[in-house]
Scaffold this motif. Structure first.
Motif, PDB file in Angstrom:
ATOM      1  N   LEU A  44      22.941  45.653  -9.763  1.00  0.00           N
ATOM      2  CA  LEU A  44      22.074  46.679  -9.190  1.00  0.00           C
ATOM      3  C   LEU A  44      22.218  47.986  -9.961  1.00  0.00           C
ATOM      4  O   LEU A  44      21.238  48.704 -10.181  1.00  0.00           O
ATOM      5  CB  LEU A  44      22.418  46.892  -7.716  1.00  0.00           C
ATOM      6  N   ASN A  45      23.441  48.288 -10.390  1.00  0.00           N
ATOM      7  CA  ASN A  45      23.696  49.533 -11.131  1.00  0.00           C
ATOM      8  C   ASN A  45      22.956  49.599 -12.456  1.00  0.00           C
ATOM      9  O   ASN A  45      22.729  50.685 -12.990  1.00  0.00           O
ATOM     10  CB  ASN A  45      25.204  49.678 -11.391  1.00  0.00           C
ATOM     11  N   ARG A  46      22.611  48.455 -13.001  1.00  0.00           N
ATOM     12  CA  ARG A  46      21.897  48.453 -14.274  1.00  0.00           C
ATOM     13  C   ARG A  46      20.478  48.994 -14.132  1.00  0.00           C
ATOM     14  O   ARG A  46      19.894  49.472 -15.096  1.00  0.00           O
ATOM     15  CB  ARG A  46      21.845  47.036 -14.842  1.00  0.00           C
ATOM     16  N   LEU A  47      19.949  48.896 -12.940  1.00  0.00           N
ATOM     17  CA  LEU A  47      18.550  49.305 -12.729  1.00  0.00           C
ATOM     18  C   LEU A  47      18.396  50.535 -11.851  1.00  0.00           C
ATOM     19  O   LEU A  47      17.381  51.231 -11.947  1.00  0.00           O
ATOM     20  CB  LEU A  47      17.759  48.155 -12.097  1.00  0.00           C
ATOM     21  N   PHE A  48      19.371  50.786 -10.988  1.00  0.00           N
ATOM     22  CA  PHE A  48      19.196  51.829  -9.983  1.00  0.00           C
ATOM     23  C   PHE A  48      20.451  52.691  -9.870  1.00  0.00           C
ATOM     24  O   PHE A  48      21.520  52.324 -10.342  1.00  0.00           O
ATOM     25  CB  PHE A  48      18.915  51.206  -8.600  1.00  0.00           C
ATOM     26  N   ALA A  49      20.286  53.827  -9.210  1.00  0.00           N
ATOM     27  CA  ALA A  49      21.436  54.611  -8.763  1.00  0.00           C
ATOM     28  C   ALA A  49      21.828  54.057  -7.400  1.00  0.00           C
ATOM     29  O   ALA A  49      21.108  54.239  -6.415  1.00  0.00           O
ATOM     30  CB  ALA A  49      21.063  56.088  -8.667  1.00  0.00           C
ATOM     31  N   VAL A  50      22.946  53.358  -7.337  1.00  0.00           N
ATOM     32  CA  VAL A  50      23.322  52.610  -6.136  1.00  0.00           C
ATOM     33  C   VAL A  50      24.268  53.427  -5.265  1.00  0.00           C
ATOM     34  O   VAL A  50      25.295  53.937  -5.741  1.00  0.00           O
ATOM     35  CB  VAL A  50      23.989  51.273  -6.516  1.00  0.00           C
ATOM     36  N   LYS A  51      23.912  53.543  -4.008  1.00  0.00           N
ATOM     37  CA  LYS A  51      24.811  54.109  -3.012  1.00  0.00           C
ATOM     38  C   LYS A  51      25.251  52.962  -2.101  1.00  0.00           C
ATOM     39  O   LYS A  51      24.415  52.312  -1.455  1.00  0.00           O
ATOM     40  CB  LYS A  51      24.131  55.225  -2.223  1.00  0.00           C
ATOM     41  N   LEU A  52      26.557  52.722  -2.108  1.00  0.00           N
ATOM     42  CA  LEU A  52      27.120  51.585  -1.404  1.00  0.00           C
ATOM     43  C   LEU A  52      27.682  52.032  -0.059  1.00  0.00           C
ATOM     44  O   LEU A  52      28.487  52.968   0.010  1.00  0.00           O
ATOM     45  CB  LEU A  52      28.235  50.967  -2.257  1.00  0.00           C
ATOM     46  N   PHE A  53      27.269  51.354   0.999  1.00  0.00           N
ATOM     47  CA  PHE A  53      27.740  51.631   2.352  1.00  0.00           C
ATOM     48  C   PHE A  53      28.566  50.444   2.823  1.00  0.00           C
ATOM     49  O   PHE A  53      28.062  49.317   2.906  1.00  0.00           O
ATOM     50  CB  PHE A  53      26.552  51.828   3.307  1.00  0.00           C
ATOM     51  N   ALA A  54      29.831  50.678   3.156  1.00  0.00           N
ATOM     52  CA  ALA A  54      30.697  49.590   3.614  1.00  0.00           C
ATOM     53  C   ALA A  54      31.926  50.176   4.273  1.00  0.00           C
ATOM     54  O   ALA A  54      32.250  51.362   4.094  1.00  0.00           O
ATOM     55  CB  ALA A  54      31.102  48.688   2.444  1.00  0.00           C
ATOM     56  N   SER A  55      32.622  49.339   5.030  1.00  0.00           N
ATOM     57  CA  SER A  55      33.877  49.726   5.645  1.00  0.00           C
ATOM     58  C   SER A  55      35.027  49.065   4.897  1.00  0.00           C
ATOM     59  O   SER A  55      34.965  47.873   4.580  1.00  0.00           O
ATOM     60  CB  SER A  55      33.908  49.301   7.122  1.00  0.00           C
ATOM     61  N   SER A  56      36.065  49.834   4.617  1.00  0.00           N
ATOM     62  CA  SER A  56      37.232  49.272   3.937  1.00  0.00           C
ATOM     63  C   SER A  56      38.458  49.250   4.838  1.00  0.00           C
ATOM     64  O   SER A  56      39.558  48.930   4.392  1.00  0.00           O
ATOM     65  CB  SER A  56      37.541  50.080   2.667  1.00  0.00           C
ATOM     66  N   VAL A  57      38.287  49.549   6.106  1.00  0.00           N
ATOM     67  CA  VAL A  57      39.416  49.632   7.037  1.00  0.00           C
ATOM     68  C   VAL A  57      39.967  48.247   7.336  1.00  0.00           C
ATOM     69  O   VAL A  57      39.242  47.354   7.810  1.00  0.00           O
ATOM     70  CB  VAL A  57      38.985  50.325   8.350  1.00  0.00           C
ATOM     71  N   GLY A  58      41.227  48.036   7.028  1.00  0.00           N
ATOM     72  CA  GLY A  58      41.905  46.804   7.413  1.00  0.00           C
ATOM     73  C   GLY A  58      41.508  45.558   6.659  1.00  0.00           C
ATOM     74  O   GLY A  58      41.817  44.444   7.104  1.00  0.00           O
ATOM     75  N   ILE A  59      40.850  45.697   5.502  1.00  0.00           N
ATOM     76  CA  ILE A  59      40.362  44.484   4.844  1.00  0.00           C
ATOM     77  C   ILE A  59      41.497  43.661   4.242  1.00  0.00           C
ATOM     78  O   ILE A  59      41.392  42.438   4.158  1.00  0.00           O
ATOM     79  CB  ILE A  59      39.300  44.810   3.771  1.00  0.00           C
ATOM     80  N   GLU A  60      42.596  44.319   3.842  1.00  0.00           N
ATOM     81  CA  GLU A  60      43.706  43.560   3.255  1.00  0.00           C
ATOM     82  C   GLU A  60      44.316  42.598   4.262  1.00  0.00           C
ATOM     83  O   GLU A  60      44.676  41.470   3.915  1.00  0.00           O
ATOM     84  CB  GLU A  60      44.792  44.503   2.723  1.00  0.00           C
ATOM     85  N   SER A  61      44.426  43.012   5.511  1.00  0.00           N
ATOM     86  CA  SER A  61      45.036  42.151   6.531  1.00  0.00           C
ATOM     87  C   SER A  61      44.190  40.925   6.816  1.00  0.00           C
ATOM     88  O   SER A  61      44.686  39.931   7.350  1.00  0.00           O
ATOM     89  CB  SER A  61      45.260  42.941   7.826  1.00  0.00           C
ATOM     90  N   ASN A  62      42.921  40.993   6.450  1.00  0.00           N
ATOM     91  CA  ASN A  62      42.030  39.843   6.632  1.00  0.00           C
ATOM     92  C   ASN A  62      41.901  38.996   5.373  1.00  0.00           C
ATOM     93  O   ASN A  62      41.060  38.094   5.315  1.00  0.00           O
ATOM     94  CB  ASN A  62      40.647  40.319   7.082  1.00  0.00           C
ATOM     95  N   GLY A  63      42.706  39.288   4.358  1.00  0.00           N
ATOM     96  CA  GLY A  63      42.725  38.455   3.164  1.00  0.00           C
ATOM     97  C   GLY A  63      41.820  38.908   2.046  1.00  0.00           C
ATOM     98  O   GLY A  63      41.639  38.182   1.065  1.00  0.00           O
ATOM     99  N   PHE A  64      41.244  40.116   2.157  1.00  0.00           N
ATOM    100  CA  PHE A  64      40.376  40.650   1.106  1.00  0.00           C
ATOM    101  C   PHE A  64      41.150  41.655   0.260  1.00  0.00           C
ATOM    102  O   PHE A  64      42.095  42.297   0.728  1.00  0.00           O
ATOM    103  CB  PHE A  64      39.153  41.348   1.704  1.00  0.00           C
ATOM    104  N   SER A  65      40.721  41.815  -0.981  1.00  0.00           N
ATOM    105  CA  SER A  65      41.295  42.865  -1.825  1.00  0.00           C
ATOM    106  C   SER A  65      40.489  44.148  -1.647  1.00  0.00           C
ATOM    107  O   SER A  65      39.299  44.109  -1.349  1.00  0.00           O
ATOM    108  CB  SER A  65      41.279  42.444  -3.297  1.00  0.00           C
ATOM    109  N   ARG A  66      41.157  45.279  -1.831  1.00  0.00           N
ATOM    110  CA  ARG A  66      40.462  46.575  -1.747  1.00  0.00           C
ATOM    111  C   ARG A  66      39.852  46.881  -3.110  1.00  0.00           C
ATOM    112  O   ARG A  66      40.567  47.040  -4.097  1.00  0.00           O
ATOM    113  CB  ARG A  66      41.429  47.679  -1.320  1.00  0.00           C
TER     114      ARG A  66
END
Length: 386
Positions: A44-66
């Motif tokens: 998406l960044n190749r074509l647009f100025a991307v503004k990303l909306f997401a929550s990063s609270v507690g993602i490591e405890s659920n097995g995701f990387s930050r």
């Protein structure tokens, strides 16, 4: 959007340097940013100025990387319940749409989010394309219900386009009356940074790879028990468990003494995952699988998954062809059925296993030609021309 257009995008558009028009801001809205979505942001960044909306609270405890995505702006959003359990609101999204009027919004299609409905209505009122991306109703085909079916029809009607994970997702929406013209398929996939060439597989490896989060419905305990049965029959077989999550500590307490299980914990270094996978003949996700099967394809590991598609986390296990790109076991049979299937797989001749590894890798290449991010970027771009 046609397959021809996507092919042209893959072979032509992405081969050129593209200047991002800073005036063409796209909001990309996700509940969280997993590593496998980084390629989407990059495309998406190749074509647009991307503004990303997401929550990063507690993602490591659920097995995701930050993750630290490169984009015009990362907007940390709070997700909270409203009105009643199961109804969520993602803060910041709608207010920023109203204030900033982006060129387009690409958003996950969870109808339990009030913020989705408000974004759809704001987009319709302000003539901003809002494209929603989701699984459709494939998990509810036997019990869609009047209210759920109506919600999906309204959501599709309000959206500029509903981007379906798979053909099965599209068919599930068509069955409840969603217009085909609003539906487009971009096969859900991920990009594996370090793949394994099928020519490097022998078909005689002694390992099985579990790759994914140790979450509800992962059913890892059944896989440990099934492998234990084969070990008791003097079969040389080792289970490699790669992943973290809320059940990780409990599983290790229960099964940490099993000498045939190698515990790696959460591993996000894909070169290390590829190295571990080279010891394995197949991959196995015994419970509700999702994109892990695509990662296994990229490692030239035919995945073993259960046969009830509507009980999986996502529609991606539908990419598996039994005996070709992977294997199915009867879910209702539990540990017995899983152990029986493993016995059968372990009697497959090495040449046949190498052919399955090649077919799995070929499926990975098909799913990523072009990549998901490139498909989504072109779909968004096409919506701005309409």
């Amino acid at each position: 959007m046609t397959d021809k257009l996507l092919t042209e995008w893959s072979t032509a558009s992405l081969g050129k340097s593209t200047t991002v028009d800073s005036k063409r801001t796209v909001f990309y809205v996700q509940p969280l940013i997993a590593h496998y979505r980084m390629e989407v942001i990059e495309s998406l960044n190749r074509l647009f100025a991307v503004k990303l909306f997401a929550s990063s609270v507690g993602i490591e405890s659920n097995g995701f990387s930050r993750e630290k995505p490169a984009c015009a702006e990362f907007v940390e959003t709070q997700i909270s319940q409203v009105f009643s359990p199961g109804i969520n609101m993602q803060r910041e999204v709608v207010g920023r749409i109203l204030r900033e009027r982006p060129a387009a919004v690409l958003m996950f299609a969870d109808i339990r989010y009030l913020s989705l409905w408000l974004a759809l209505m704001a987009g319709r009122a302000m003539r901003i394309p809002v494209l929603i991306h989701g699984q459709g109703l494939y998990r509810h085909e036997e019990d869609v219900g009047l209210i759920r079916g109506l919600c999906y029809r309204v959501a599709v009607a309000l959206s500029t386009q509903y981007i379906c994970y798979t053909d099965a997702s599209r068919r599930s929406l068509e069955r409840v009356g969603c217009p085909s013209g609003k539906l487009i398929v971009a096969d859900n996939s991920l990009t594996v940074e370090h793949t394994v060439d099928p020519a490097d597989k022998t078909g005689k490896e002694t390992g099985i790879l579990f790759l994914g989060r140790l979450r509800d419905d992962s059913n890892v305990d059944a896989l440990i028990e099934a492998v234990g049965r084969l070990r008791s029959e003097d079969r040389q077989i080792t289970l490699h468990l790669v992943g973290g999550g809320k059940h990780g500590a409990q599983l290790k307490r229960l099964y940490g003494d099993r000498d045939y299980v190698v515990w790696y914990g959460p591993v996000f270094d894909e070169s290390r995952i590829a190295a571990i996978s080279r010891q394995c003949r197949i991959g196995c996700y015994p419970g509700a699988a999702g994109l892990s099967v695509v990662h296994m394809f990229g490692l030239s590991l035919p995945p073993l998954v259960h046969d009830e598609m509507q009980r999986h986390m996502g529609p991606e296990p539908g990419y598996v062809e039994d005996g070709s790109t992977g294997f199915f076991y009867p879910r209702e049979g539990g540990v017995d059925a899983l152990a029986d299937t493993l016995r059968r797989v372990w009697t497959v001749p090495p040449d046949t296993m190498r052919a399955a590894a090649a077919a799995a890798h070929s499926k990975y290449q098909q799913l990523n030609s072009p990549t998901l991010g490139r498909k989504l970027a072109e779909i968004v771009r096409a919506s701005l021309k309409a």
